[in-house]
Scaffold this motif. Structure first.
Motif, mmCIF file in Angstrom:
data_model
loop_
_atom_site.group_PDB
_atom_site.id
_atom_site.type_symbol
_atom_site.label_atom_id
_atom_site.label_comp_id
_atom_site.label_asym_id
_atom_site.label_seq_id
_atom_site.Cartn_x
_atom_site.Cartn_y
_atom_site.Cartn_z
ATOM 1 N N GLY A 30 0.819 -1.289 0.132
ATOM 2 C CA GLY A 30 -0.126 -0.027 0.093
ATOM 3 C C GLY A 30 0.869 1.178 0.004
ATOM 4 N N LEU A 31 1.813 1.268 0.803
ATOM 5 C CA LEU A 31 2.822 2.225 0.903
ATOM 6 C C LEU A 31 3.568 2.818 -0.382
ATOM 7 N N ASN A 32 4.090 1.525 -1.096
ATOM 8 C CA ASN A 32 4.694 1.569 -2.335
ATOM 9 C C ASN A 32 3.741 2.038 -3.237
ATOM 10 N N THR A 33 2.212 1.914 -3.253
ATOM 11 C CA THR A 33 1.479 2.482 -4.336
ATOM 12 C C THR A 33 1.210 3.973 -4.041
ATOM 13 N N LEU A 34 1.098 4.347 -2.751
ATOM 14 C CA LEU A 34 1.205 5.629 -2.592
ATOM 15 C C LEU A 34 2.236 6.512 -3.129
ATOM 16 N N PHE A 35 3.453 5.945 -2.814
ATOM 17 C CA PHE A 35 4.700 6.310 -3.447
ATOM 18 C C PHE A 35 4.645 6.641 -4.938
ATOM 19 N N TYR A 36 4.148 5.604 -5.615
ATOM 20 C CA TYR A 36 4.048 5.433 -6.983
ATOM 21 C C TYR A 36 3.023 6.643 -7.448
#
Lengths: 162, 155
Positions: free
Chosen positions: A108-114
């Motif tokens: 989820g955090l990776n997606t937000l960063f994306y």
């Protein structure tokens, strides 16, 4: 935190209903499997393209798969919560379940960063070109995290308590 | 024959080893995500969902689905050997294998129809009725395979 949640759930009406409805568990499992197919199916395509594979795929148009990915995630969030409510003692202490949830949060955090940092970078690049290294890493982290979620989910019955 | 299969060394390894069965199940779920994942995206696109994606994008992705299928055929055969006599009499198992077989045949047919779209690029974003019909059947078969696969454990 998980323990107080567990004691709250046990003997609640929803917990009882899930346990007493004999057909519900397999139905939840089937929906969970279909949900993971939508979630992973879309993400495999998007992440591999972000990593620079399948360059014939248009970087912009494959974003149209995101609603299907979110649909799969929602199905699995709802069925997953119902699994937990149905058998909190089993999941809360299971090390496989705990790591799986950690990986979902990481993904989820990776997606937000994306969305915040990577999408603006991609807006400047051509739809059929290779991708910068930062974009490749985001795609790789997503694929690895979700693969871990899949495997750990499958291993929950086989691993011990944490 | 299935009794003999269960006594082979490989079947014994799958049945008795602590890690072999869960490891194969892990591979099997990764393969499932690839095969059903890619084919669901393709079928739903052909049915008009996420219509911004070019239908022809799924031509190159077809290879990836076949990799997933290979992973699951191999891991599935190994899982099968450990309890061959039980699986071969299980109705959900037999249904699952039938659905997958027809689903893969449809995948070849749909792939060929998508390649035809490329030949005449005036039609590149249009999907004809027959292809939509095949996609609907295919999506139902993959959902059926998941349902039947899960029910093996219950019947």
């Amino acid at each position: 935190m998980l323990e107080s949640l567990t004691s709250l759930i046990i003997d609640s009406p929803l917990n009882q209903w899930i346990l007493d409805t004999y057909w519900l568990w397999p139905v939840l499992e089937i929906v969970h499997f279909f949900g993971l197919s939508l979630l992973l199916g879309g993400l495999i395509i998007i992440d591999l393209r972000l990593m620079g594979y399948f360059r014939s795929l248009n970087l912009e148009t494959i974003n149209n798969l995101v609603p299907l990915v979110m649909c799969g995630f929602s199905l699995n969030l709802v069925t997953g919560i119902l699994f937990f409510i149905g058998d909190p003692m089993r999941y809360s202490v299971n090390i496989g379940f705990q790591i799986k949830m950690g990986l979902v949060i990481l993904a989820g955090l990776n997606t937000l960063f994306y969305s915040w940092k990577i999408k603006p970078v991609l807006a400047n690049s051509s739809v059929s070109s290779d991708t910068p290294i930062s974009v490749k890493i985001v795609g790789l982290i997503s694929l690895l995290a979700w693969t871990g979620v899949l495997v750990l989910g499958r291993l929950i019955p086989y691993v011990g308590t944490g | 024959m299935f009794v003999w299969l269960e006594t082979t060394p490989i079947a014994q390894l799958v049945a008795l080893s602590l890690w072999a069965y869960p490891a194969l199940l892990s591979l099997h779920i990764i393969g499932l995500a690839i095969v059903v994942g890619i084919f669901s995206m393709r079928d739903l696109r052909l049915l008009g969902i996420a219509h911004g994606v070019e239908p022809t994008a799924f031509i190159s992705l077809g290879k990836l689905a076949w990799i997933g299928f290979t992973i699951n055929a191999l891991s599935g055969i190994l899982l099968f050997t450990s309890q061959a006599t039980i699986f071969i009499t299980s109705i959900p198992f037999l249904l699952k294998i039938s659905f997958i077989t027809v689903g893969m045949v449809l995948a070849v047919i749909i792939q060929a129809r998508l390649s035809n779209l490329l030949v005449d690029d005036r039609y590149i974003n249009s999907v004809d009725r027959t292809t939509r019909f095949l996609a609907a059947i295919s999506m139902s078969l993959w959902i059926g395979a998941i349902i039947a696969g899960r029910l093996i454990a219950y019947f």
